[in-house]
Structure formats: C-alpha cells, structure tokens
Design a protein around this motif. Structure first.
Motif, PDB file in Angstrom:
ATOM      1  N   HIS A 230      -0.054   3.885  -4.608  1.00 53.87           N
ATOM      2  CA  HIS A 230      -1.199   4.241  -3.751  1.00 53.87           C
ATOM      3  C   HIS A 230      -2.335   4.778  -4.619  1.00 53.87           C
ATOM      4  O   HIS A 230      -2.376   5.964  -4.944  1.00 53.87           O
TER       5      HIS A 230
ATOM      6  N   HIS B 209      -6.689   3.981  -5.108  1.00 54.50           N
ATOM      7  CA  HIS B 209      -7.900   3.214  -4.808  1.00 54.50           C
ATOM      8  C   HIS B 209      -8.686   3.050  -6.107  1.00 54.50           C
ATOM      9  O   HIS B 209      -8.965   4.048  -6.782  1.00 54.50           O
TER      10      HIS B 209
ATOM     11  N   MET C 201      -5.572  -0.507  -4.740  1.00 55.36           N
ATOM     12  CA  MET C 201      -6.349  -1.015  -3.601  1.00 55.36           C
ATOM     13  C   MET C 201      -7.764  -1.323  -4.075  1.00 55.36           C
ATOM     14  O   MET C 201      -8.412  -0.481  -4.700  1.00 55.36           O
TER      15      MET C 201
ATOM     16  N   HIS D 156      -2.534   3.559   6.089  1.00 55.48           N
ATOM     17  CA  HIS D 156      -2.711   5.005   5.964  1.00 55.48           C
ATOM     18  C   HIS D 156      -2.561   5.579   7.375  1.00 55.48           C
ATOM     19  O   HIS D 156      -3.335   5.219   8.271  1.00 55.48           O
TER      20      HIS D 156
ATOM     21  N   HIS E 235       0.604   8.304   3.069  1.00 54.36           N
ATOM     22  CA  HIS E 235       0.643   9.740   3.379  1.00 54.36           C
ATOM     23  C   HIS E 235       1.782  10.091   4.363  1.00 54.36           C
ATOM     24  O   HIS E 235       2.810  10.573   3.943  1.00 54.36           O
TER      25      HIS E 235
ATOM     26  N   ASP F 118      -3.620   8.691  -5.143  1.00 55.15           N
ATOM     27  CA  ASP F 118      -4.607   8.323  -4.113  1.00 55.15           C
ATOM     28  C   ASP F 118      -5.955   7.984  -4.770  1.00 55.15           C
ATOM     29  O   ASP F 118      -6.324   6.810  -4.857  1.00 55.15           O
TER      30      ASP F 118
HETATM   31 ZN   LIG Z   1      -5.570   6.297   0.212  1.00 54.43          ZN
END
Ligand SMILES: [Zn+2]
Length: 335
Positions: free
Chosen positions: A12, A14, A93, A192, A216, A273
């Motif tokens: 996970h 971005h 991502m 998410h 999450h 994240d």
């Molecule tokens: Zn995220």
C-alpha cells in the motif's frame, strides 16, 4: 533490530505520496525539472488530520496530473530506498492520468514505463502497479476507466486497482460492476475502507465491491462480528500505522488494532501509505510496531508471508522475492 533480518513486502503505497523536500532537492540537483518547490512536500504533522493531508495534496497539485516520464526519476529514487530497506516486493498505486487516454498510445507508453522499471529493479526487487480509482470519479468515467484497466490487464500491465477517497460521501457500491468485471479479467481489487468511515464501509467493500484486500480497515475493529468474519475469511488488511495516526483513524499507537490482529492470527501487511506525506518509511513503521507491540522475528516473518501471499501479481519474477516465498513455504511445511 529484529525486523532487519526479515525481507519486507509493501502492498500500500501511493506514488505521488513518496514526494519529500529531500527528494525534490535531489531531483533538481540532478537536473530533472520539478513541478513544485521542495518545501511544498514537507510532511503532514501529527494532529493535522485529513485536512492536513488535503493541504499537502494541494501543495503538490501539479504532480496529480503529471505524465509518466516526470515520475521516472521519482520512482527510481523510491525503488532504491525500498531496496535499502530490504523490501523485495512492492505494489504501488499510480494515477491513470499519467498515461494517454488513447489506447494505442497507452499501450506503447505503458510498455516503455514497464521496461524502464524492470531495468531499475535490476533483479533486486519486484514492483507492480495498481491503477488508482478515486471514489469521486464521475459516473460517466467509470465505464471508460474499466475498459482502460481491462486493456492494461494483459502483458505485464497493471495487476489490480485501488479505490480510494472519502468513504461515506462516495459509496463503493458505485463501483460494483467495475470491480466484478475487472475481477473476471484477473485483476486484484483493493478498496480503502474503515479508515475514516465505519465498519459498514468495510462490509460494503467486501460484499458489493468484491474487495480482495482492504486498505486500512482500522474501524472494522469496532464491530466484533466483522472482526470474526475478517479472521474466518482471512481478508487481507493493509495497515499503515503512521498514516493511521496522522489521519486520526487510530487515536494513539496503543489503540492501533495491529497488536490484536496479530494475536487473532489475522492476515495483514505493514505499509507506509504515503511515506513522503506522512514522514515515514518501511523501516520506521516496522520499528514502531516492534517497539509498541513487541513483534518478534516470527511475527514479522508471518507478516511477510501473508503480504506476499496476498499480492495481486500472479508470478514472482524477482528471484529474491521468489526465494522468500520458497523459504516461507518450507517453514510452514516443517511446522
Ligand atoms: Zn492509501
């Protein structure tokens, strides 16, 4: 530290979230154009919450629509950082806005992008990509983006999608058909949910979003029936501890559900994240979890095993990652 000997897997992260002032200064020093001043990417502080993260995204706004070539040196920098931290497999991502809408150009651009990444991996790590689908995506674009994802599902393209954004305002049910179709084409579905929205968002992501993994999922722990379901079905939860604290999904590290998830034998990963936006790294997250929840080497091995088993890419191209999988299956066979 106990986690250093255990290879890590990140599921996970971005791509836009890796931006930091130091990275932007390095890019500028190397002669790459940068789209905002380095200080614009200064991390969100504790207590700033979702508004602070919103302000961070606004400060780096030009990167939201930047093309894939702009991201190459950023990605290269992050890949090297992951390797330094003993990460052997990562899923990132990325925004579909990085590539052309025209299918012919899209195929060529993505091929060039993948070739560049493959070379940068240099057999040290395997990087896969998920297309980010914002919950705010207008209805008329959902079908178009579905067809782009189907198109890119082939030939070393994307390995899944991630649906992210404000939960309650934009229900995952809007993407139900999209998720069903993409799943039929072999793509993984990450949603998410249960970050700022309640347990019902997690149920919706599973029941009508067909999510394979939940990003999450912190607030799922408010509902004991849901916790039992997540245990029974071994649904993979992507925990991002510092992000969870800075966004206010967890009030304190002591209240983070990761220790309970370990004790219940749940399936989860430890991730950053947005390591730039939240001022963290894979190493810092593992240290945090070790410090507060006394995770042992065996606990971290189990995290790596579950994370790798919950990946969206079918094949492990990278020998280091394949060795990790093999070593873990041997441990399981011996147990
Ligand atoms: Zn995220």
């Amino acid at each position: 530290m106990v986690h250093e000997a255990v290879p890590k897997v990140e599921l996970h992260c971005h791509l836009i979230g890796v931006l930091t002032p130091a990275l932007l200064r390095d890019l500028r020093a190397d002669g790459h154009p940068i789209l905002v001043e380095p200080e614009a990417a200064a991390p969100v502080q504790f207590g700033e919450g979702p508004d602070g993260f919103g302000r961070w995204l606004t400060r780096v706004e030009p990167y939201k629509s930047a093309g894939w070539r702009t991201y190459l040196p950023i990605l290269g920098w992050y890949i090297d950082k992951l390797v330094e931290q003993n990460v052997v497999y990562a899923e990132m991502m990325i925004s579909p806005l990085m590539f052309s809408r025209d299918f012919g150009a899209l195929a060529q651009e993505f091929e060039e992008f993948r070739t560049w990444v493959r070379e940068r991996e240099a057999g040290r790590i395997q990087i896969e990509f998920l297309f980010l689908v914002p919950r705010s995506l207008p209805d008329e674009l959902i079908e178009k983006d579905t067809q782009r994802c189907v198109f890119l599902a082939k030939d070393n393209g994307i390995s899944g999608i991630s649906i992210a954004g404000l939960e309650s305002h934009m229900p995952a049910s809007r993407f139900s058909r999209m998720c069903r179709e993409l799943k039929d084409h072999g793509l993984g579905i990450e949603i998410h949910a249960g970050e700022l929205g309640g347990p019902e968002e997690v149920c919706e992501a599973l029941d009508v979003g067909f999510a394979d993994r939940i990003g999450h999922g912190i607030r799922a722990f408010e509902d004991e029936d849901l916790v039992a379901r997540l245990c029974d079905e071994q649904v993979h939860l992507e925990f991002c501890p510092t992000s969870n604290l800075k966004m206010g999904a967890a009030k304190s590290i002591a209240e983070h559900p990761i220790g309970r998830a370990r004790d219940l034998g749940m399936n989860f990963s430890i991730n950053t994240d947005d390591p730039g936006a939240f001022g963290c790294s894979m190493t810092s997250e593992f240290e945090l979890i070790h410090r507060y929840f006394s995770f042992s080497k065996e606990d971290f091995s189990k995290v790596a095993q579950n994370s790798l088993a919950s990946r969206f890419a079918k094949e492990l191209r990278c020998k280091v990652a394949a060795n990790l999988e093999r070593a873990q299956s041997e441990v399981v066979a011996l147990a």
